[in-house]
Scaffold this active site. Sequence first.
Site, PDB file in Angstrom:
ATOM      1  N   ASN A  45      -5.155   7.110 -12.573  1.00  0.00           N
ATOM      2  CA  ASN A  45      -4.569   5.827 -12.958  1.00  0.00           C
ATOM      3  C   ASN A  45      -5.696   4.899 -13.420  1.00  0.00           C
ATOM      4  O   ASN A  45      -6.515   4.472 -12.612  1.00  0.00           O
ATOM      5  CB  ASN A  45      -3.820   5.250 -11.745  1.00  0.00           C
ATOM      6  CG  ASN A  45      -3.217   3.884 -12.007  1.00  0.00           C
ATOM      7  OD1 ASN A  45      -3.546   3.235 -12.985  1.00  0.00           O
ATOM      8  ND2 ASN A  45      -2.354   3.444 -11.107  1.00  0.00           N
ATOM      9  N   HIS A  96       3.184   3.814 -17.967  1.00  0.00           N
ATOM     10  CA  HIS A  96       1.934   3.700 -17.214  1.00  0.00           C
ATOM     11  C   HIS A  96       1.728   4.939 -16.345  1.00  0.00           C
ATOM     12  O   HIS A  96       2.633   5.377 -15.634  1.00  0.00           O
ATOM     13  CB  HIS A  96       1.987   2.433 -16.353  1.00  0.00           C
ATOM     14  CG  HIS A  96       0.863   2.335 -15.375  1.00  0.00           C
ATOM     15  ND1 HIS A  96      -0.459   2.522 -15.730  1.00  0.00           N
ATOM     16  CD2 HIS A  96       0.863   2.090 -14.034  1.00  0.00           C
ATOM     17  CE1 HIS A  96      -1.212   2.388 -14.660  1.00  0.00           C
ATOM     18  NE2 HIS A  96      -0.444   2.135 -13.624  1.00  0.00           N
ATOM     19  N   CYS A 113      -1.939  -3.322 -13.757  1.00  0.00           N
ATOM     20  CA  CYS A 113      -1.594  -2.190 -14.627  1.00  0.00           C
ATOM     21  C   CYS A 113      -0.604  -2.564 -15.720  1.00  0.00           C
ATOM     22  O   CYS A 113      -0.376  -1.779 -16.645  1.00  0.00           O
ATOM     23  CB  CYS A 113      -1.067  -1.032 -13.789  1.00  0.00           C
ATOM     24  SG  CYS A 113      -2.170  -0.595 -12.453  1.00  0.00           S
TER      25      CYS A 113
HETATM   26  N1  COA Z   1      -5.068  13.790   0.926  1.00  0.00           N
HETATM   27  C1  COA Z   1      -4.404  14.448   1.891  1.00  0.00           C
HETATM   28  N2  COA Z   1      -3.458  13.898   2.649  1.00  0.00           N
HETATM   29  C2  COA Z   1      -3.156  12.612   2.425  1.00  0.00           C
HETATM   30  C3  COA Z   1      -3.798  11.862   1.430  1.00  0.00           C
HETATM   31  C4  COA Z   1      -4.785  12.496   0.667  1.00  0.00           C
HETATM   32  N3  COA Z   1      -5.474  11.864  -0.295  1.00  0.00           N
HETATM   33  N4  COA Z   1      -3.294  10.613   1.423  1.00  0.00           N
HETATM   34  C5  COA Z   1      -2.357  10.576   2.372  1.00  0.00           C
HETATM   35  N5  COA Z   1      -2.274  11.779   2.988  1.00  0.00           N
HETATM   36  C6  COA Z   1      -1.403  12.177   4.074  1.00  0.00           C
HETATM   37  C7  COA Z   1      -0.967  11.008   4.924  1.00  0.00           C
HETATM   38  O1  COA Z   1      -1.916  10.688   5.912  1.00  0.00           O
HETATM   39  C8  COA Z   1       0.310  11.523   5.522  1.00  0.00           C
HETATM   40  O2  COA Z   1      -0.010  12.363   6.598  1.00  0.00           O
HETATM   41  P1  COA Z   1       0.890  12.344   7.946  1.00  0.00           P
HETATM   42  O3  COA Z   1       2.249  12.775   7.493  1.00  0.00           O
HETATM   43  O4  COA Z   1       0.179  13.314   8.811  1.00  0.00           O
HETATM   44  O5  COA Z   1       0.854  10.934   8.414  1.00  0.00           O
HETATM   45  C9  COA Z   1       0.887  12.410   4.414  1.00  0.00           C
HETATM   46  O6  COA Z   1      -0.212  12.726   3.551  1.00  0.00           O
HETATM   47  C10 COA Z   1       1.961  11.748   3.624  1.00  0.00           C
HETATM   48  O7  COA Z   1       1.508  10.452   3.257  1.00  0.00           O
HETATM   49  P2  COA Z   1       2.378   9.469   2.427  1.00  0.00           P
HETATM   50  O8  COA Z   1       1.702   8.153   2.337  1.00  0.00           O
HETATM   51  O9  COA Z   1       3.789   9.532   2.948  1.00  0.00           O
HETATM   52  O10 COA Z   1       2.346  10.182   1.002  1.00  0.00           O
HETATM   53  P3  COA Z   1       3.173   9.828  -0.268  1.00  0.00           P
HETATM   54  O11 COA Z   1       3.973  11.008  -0.638  1.00  0.00           O
HETATM   55  O12 COA Z   1       3.870   8.489  -0.136  1.00  0.00           O
HETATM   56  O13 COA Z   1       2.037   9.661  -1.369  1.00  0.00           O
HETATM   57  C11 COA Z   1       0.858   8.008  -2.626  1.00  0.00           C
HETATM   58  C12 COA Z   1       1.096   8.615  -1.241  1.00  0.00           C
HETATM   59  C13 COA Z   1      -0.174   6.905  -2.502  1.00  0.00           C
HETATM   60  C14 COA Z   1       0.328   9.109  -3.552  1.00  0.00           C
HETATM   61  C15 COA Z   1       2.215   7.482  -3.173  1.00  0.00           C
HETATM   62  O14 COA Z   1       2.832   6.659  -2.211  1.00  0.00           O
HETATM   63  C16 COA Z   1       2.059   6.714  -4.445  1.00  0.00           C
HETATM   64  O15 COA Z   1       1.721   7.262  -5.486  1.00  0.00           O
HETATM   65  N6  COA Z   1       2.357   5.388  -4.437  1.00  0.00           N
HETATM   66  C17 COA Z   1       2.215   4.562  -5.599  1.00  0.00           C
HETATM   67  C18 COA Z   1       0.801   4.055  -5.684  1.00  0.00           C
HETATM   68  C19 COA Z   1       0.445   3.509  -7.050  1.00  0.00           C
HETATM   69  O16 COA Z   1       0.920   3.990  -8.040  1.00  0.00           O
HETATM   70  N7  COA Z   1      -0.403   2.482  -7.079  1.00  0.00           N
HETATM   71  C20 COA Z   1      -0.863   1.887  -8.281  1.00  0.00           C
HETATM   72  C21 COA Z   1       0.194   1.072  -8.901  1.00  0.00           C
HETATM   73  S1  COA Z   1      -0.218   0.569 -10.493  1.00  0.00           S
END
Ligand code: COA
Length: 320
Positions: free
Chosen positions: A277, A247, A111
């Site tokens: 993204n 980004h 990215c």
């Molecule tokens: N829909 C519904 N629930 C979801 C889900 C989805 N698509 N994805 C995860 N969950 C659930 C998880 O299973 C978890 O459930 P639990 O509490 O019962 O275990 C809960 O939601 C929280 O998950 P978590 O991973 O803590 O969520 P988060 O707030 O960290 O958000 C991301 C996850 C991936 C959105 C976030 O971490 C993120 O944006 N990270 C950066 C990723 C990124 O930008 N990558 C590209 C870089 S260029």
Amino acid sequence: MTARIIGTGAYVPERIVTNKDLMAFLDTDDAWIRERTGICERRISTEEGTSVLAIRAAERAIADAGIDPKEIEIVIVATSSADRSFPSAASDVQGAIGAENAVAFDITAACSGFIYGLHILQGFIQSGIYRTGLVIGAETLSKVLDWSDRSSCILFGDGAGAAVIRADEEGVIRTLVGTDGKKADVLWCQARSLRNCLTGGKPELGFMVMDGKEVFKFAVKKVPEIVNQILEETGTAREDVQHYVLHQANTRILESAARRIGIPMEKIPVNIDRYGNTSAASIPILLDEMSRDGRLKRGDKVILSGFGAGLTWGAALLTW
Ligand code: COA
């Protein structure tokens, strides 16, 4: 002389996939995706590959710049989802747009790719090697996503953005890029089997693997850090920058960056709601939107900043 963006173009596939569409086959929820990421829908390619998206964006950028493709001396495509290992997507673009005098190659910095491309071209322009170039960010990450993994597949979309860049008195003021290869396993995608067919391997293509929390932690720290660094090193006051084009990975990352840089959210344009993204394409797609709708005005000070797999990061301060 420095690098100035003199034309922009973008292209996204026609097919819109909403969060509700994902709910048809994935245990996910529209409200969860909107709240946790800011994404409402994304574009997903059906037949078009990364090179086709890159070519369309390049054609639009060239038309916007009003130049003859034969004037282009270098084509750089930033992509992590090229259709073929070789030749490069940049070769496809160079051939298709008639940039017959250009050298062409791809770079992979995930990215951060568009900013890496700008950084490279800036070096060529400053050293007098080239005067006119094209930097494109193009991705069809939909093809490397595991569509059964709700923690990653909901985040990404396909698209391409391009910028025609030319030597000028004003333009890029400073670029800043970095890599931390020790964190390569935080976000990765296997391209080929590590074994060959002769010694018992079988060709395999992998899916993207992501530790979302680690990426999140890295991004909320790194983006403000490099933006503040570039402001400091150039003696620029944060208020004197009109647009912080960051980004588009997650609106929570953008909001956190606004707080930590000390700027209002109005200075951070957002289109992740419509495209998700798009990796290397996100910054040039946004620049193209802002240029076409008049938000970007000649003379504006603009900061670009990206981060991604590698881990990689980059920032640029420029005069539009
Ligand atoms: N829909 C519904 N629930 C979801 C889900 C989805 N698509 N994805 C995860 N969950 C659930 C998880 O299973 C978890 O459930 P639990 O509490 O019962 O275990 C809960 O939601 C929280 O998950 P978590 O991973 O803590 O969520 P988060 O707030 O960290 O958000 C991301 C996850 C991936 C959105 C976030 O971490 C993120 O944006 N990270 C950066 C990723 C990124 O930008 N990558 C590209 C870089 S260029």
